[in-house]
Design an enzyme around this catalytic site. Sequence first.
Site, PDB file in Angstrom:
ATOM      1  N   GLY A  46       0.823  -1.192   0.000  1.00  0.00           N
ATOM      2  CA  GLY A  46       0.000   0.000   0.000  1.00  0.00           C
ATOM      3  C   GLY A  46       0.859   1.245   0.000  1.00  0.00           C
ATOM      4  CD  GLN A  51       3.078   5.903   2.606  1.00  0.00           C
ATOM      5  OE1 GLN A  51       2.097   5.379   2.121  1.00  0.00           O
ATOM      6  NE2 GLN A  51       4.075   5.233   3.175  1.00  0.00           N
ATOM      7  CB  CYS A  96       4.874   2.849   7.531  1.00  0.00           C
ATOM      8  SG  CYS A  96       4.375   4.228   6.504  1.00  0.00           S
ATOM      9  CG  LEU A  97       7.572   1.846   1.860  1.00  0.00           C
ATOM     10  CD1 LEU A  97       7.272   2.163   0.395  1.00  0.00           C
ATOM     11  CD2 LEU A  97       8.795   0.976   1.983  1.00  0.00           C
ATOM     12  CG  HIS A 138      -0.912   1.750   7.211  1.00  0.00           C
ATOM     13  ND1 HIS A 138      -0.084   1.490   8.273  1.00  0.00           N
ATOM     14  CD2 HIS A 138      -0.142   2.412   6.296  1.00  0.00           C
ATOM     15  CE1 HIS A 138       1.125   1.978   8.024  1.00  0.00           C
ATOM     16  NE2 HIS A 138       1.114   2.540   6.817  1.00  0.00           N
ATOM     17  CD  GLU A 139      -1.059   2.713   2.545  1.00  0.00           C
ATOM     18  OE1 GLU A 139      -0.679   3.890   2.359  1.00  0.00           O
ATOM     19  OE2 GLU A 139      -0.288   1.816   2.945  1.00  0.00           O
ATOM     20  CG  HIS A 142       0.033   7.236   5.138  1.00  0.00           C
ATOM     21  ND1 HIS A 142       1.079   7.814   5.824  1.00  0.00           N
ATOM     22  CD2 HIS A 142       0.329   5.915   5.066  1.00  0.00           C
ATOM     23  CE1 HIS A 142       1.960   6.887   6.161  1.00  0.00           C
ATOM     24  NE2 HIS A 142       1.531   5.725   5.714  1.00  0.00           N
TER      25      HIS A 142
END
Length: 173
Positions: A46, A51, A96-97, A138-139, A142
């Site tokens: 994702g 991000q 997470c990235l 989660h996304e 963001h």
Amino acid sequence: MILKIITIPNPILKKLSEPITEITQEIQSFVSDLIETMKSYKNCIGLAAPQVGRSLQIAVIDVSLYPKPFNNHGQIILLNPEIIKAEGTRTGREGCLSVPDFTGNVSRKQNISVKYLDLAGNPVILETDDFEATVLQHEIDHLNGIVFLDRVTSLKTDVFRRKSGIDNKDKKE
């Protein structure tokens, strides 16, 4: 094109993203880049526009990319997503990235319904559960200026240092 990942403490990750009002060629191209970027990282399932430094209500997920099999809807492109129903609770480890050095235990809703626009501008309501529901939450977080560290109960007991941070070594070759 593979886009550069923005990491904490970059302020764009704490900002509420702008809704998409028109699906232009530029938006479609950006979504393609977002998908290519997501797929370029090992085990990445994702990615949200903030991000990669864009404060837009766009996220992509594809739980089928994860090595363990989970029920899923394959690749999903979400514009202006909104959770409209949420039930139950499950806790799991998230990474997470944009938070490359840590993972954490996060409680999320078990079953959710999400309303969004697809890339053609069609309204969609998606019902999902378990791991895919976690990834969607989660996304969507963001897009609302929230990273998973904001959701842990205790920074002392629920956050763990990665053995090594995420970097270019974690990119697919």
